[in-house]
Design an enzyme around this catalytic site. Structure first.
Site, PDB file in Angstrom:
ATOM      1  N   CYS A 115       0.804  -1.220   0.000  1.00  0.00           N
ATOM      2  CA  CYS A 115       0.000   0.000   0.000  1.00  0.00           C
ATOM      3  C   CYS A 115       0.840   1.274   0.000  1.00  0.00           C
ATOM      4  O   CYS A 115       0.351   2.340  -0.358  1.00  0.00           O
ATOM      5  CB  CYS A 115      -0.954   0.002   1.185  1.00  0.00           C
ATOM      6  N   HIS A 252      -3.112   7.298   2.289  1.00  0.00           N
ATOM      7  CA  HIS A 252      -3.560   6.017   1.741  1.00  0.00           C
ATOM      8  C   HIS A 252      -4.967   5.741   2.232  1.00  0.00           C
ATOM      9  O   HIS A 252      -5.272   5.894   3.417  1.00  0.00           O
ATOM     10  CB  HIS A 252      -2.602   4.911   2.185  1.00  0.00           C
ATOM     11  N   ASN A 282     -10.075   0.040  -0.362  1.00  0.00           N
ATOM     12  CA  ASN A 282      -8.613   0.078  -0.298  1.00  0.00           C
ATOM     13  C   ASN A 282      -8.053  -0.468  -1.610  1.00  0.00           C
ATOM     14  O   ASN A 282      -8.137  -1.659  -1.870  1.00  0.00           O
ATOM     15  CB  ASN A 282      -8.125  -0.756   0.895  1.00  0.00           C
TER      16      ASN A 282
END
Length: 325
Positions: A115, A252, A282
């Protein structure tokens, strides 16, 4: 004294057509819209079609970024793709994107930091451009996490989605002050001792399989809020800036609670936080460039704005970059 800065010329994004809502997920696993929204803030996510590999998403995002920058493939001499879901073990997804765009010069390679991948890729491109070795870079975050999810595991399958985002960076001479446009500073960290908290249980060098994503959710949440602080504080210290001077915080997009807790801990006002997790879920390395594009396209992020991006991912990896847009 002048210095080279990596300036953002344009950004682009792509989301697959298929949208998977919380209500639809409730028909697959024991969950509910209320449960997902309360714990994550996610209401829907996009899922790539069977004939849409990660590179296909990356190519569309890159094309949009080039168009926004007013440039063509011939202007690019560096392609870096951040992804944990590559088309192939090799060649790199970046090289597939490079070929798809018709770029025949320069270098292309992948960066894998889960990520945090986009921040790592952005930082890597910045080093190339400010060294003078390359002129313009496409930095792409592209993921098809739907391909590595265990769709019977309600703790993970509700969290992730597919998508891609990209920015075009250009090396430009600047005055060498914090008023310069471009990447002002970046800070990266890794601590491999936390592997078992967020990982994929397969790989060609171990199980000879692709594997599925596994996560200890509470542990990841705890570390995410505490770990990202250091790289953001480092960015402030390196540039003699403060949270109050930020125009936008683009973290993020993992979980609404992580985002709000991190911003609150750092003293960043809620109205400065760009949040897209509700509609995107996500998307790992794609989440920051996707969020940047949303905020640019709706007029929030403007030239001259001070923008902080940060992420944390499996490994653990985490990082920040402070950008004058």
């Amino acid at each position: 004294m002048t210095k080279l800065r990596s300036v953002v010329r344009g950004c682009g994004s792509y989301l697959p057509e298929k949208v998977l809502t919380n209500e639809e997920l409730a028909g697959l696993v024991e969950t509910s819209d209320e449960w997902i929204v309360q714990r994550t803030g996610i209401r829907q996510r996009h899922i790539a079609a069977e004939d849409e590999p990660t590179s296909a998403l990356g190519i569309k995002a890159a094309e949009a970024a080039l168009k926004a920058a007013g440039l063509t493939a011939d202007d690019i001499d560096l392609v870096i793709c951040a992804t944990s879901t590559p088309d192939f073990t090799f060649p790199s997804t970046a090289s597939v994107i490079q070929a798809g765009l018709g770029i025949t010069q320069g270098a292309a390679f992948d960066v894998q930091a889960v990520c945090s991948g986009f921040v790592f890729a952005l930082t890597t491109a910045d080093k190339f451009l400010t060294s003078g070795s390359h002129k313009r870079a496409l930095v792409i975050g592209a993921e098809t996490f739907s391909r590595i999810l265990d769709w019977t595991d309600r703790t993970t399958c509700v969290l992730f989605g597919d998508g891609a985002g990209a920015v075009v960076l250009e090396a430009q001479e600047a005055a060498g002050t914090n008023k310069d446009r471009g990447i002002l500073t970046s800070h990266l960290r890794t601590d491999g001792r936390h592997r078992d908290k967020l990982f994929v249980d397969g790989g060609p060098g171990s199980t000879k399989t692709v594997g599925h994503l596994r996560m200890q959710g509470r542990e990841v949440f705890k570390h995410a809020v505490s770990m990202v602080t250091d790289v953001i504080v480092d960015a402030f210290n390196a540039t003699d800036t403060t949270a109050e001077q930020l125009n936008w915080f683009v973290p993020h997009q993992a979980n609404k609670r992580i985002i709000t807790s991190s911003a609150d801990k750092l003293g960043i006002a809620p109205e400065k936080v760009v949040m897209t997790v509700e509609k995107h879920g996500n998307t790992s390395a794609a989440s920051i460039p996707l969020a940047l594009c949303v905020a640019v396209n709706d007029g929030r992020i403007k030239p001259g704005d001070l923008v902080m991006v940060e992420a944390m991912g499996g490994g653990f990896t985490w990082g920040s970059a402070l950008i004058r847009w």
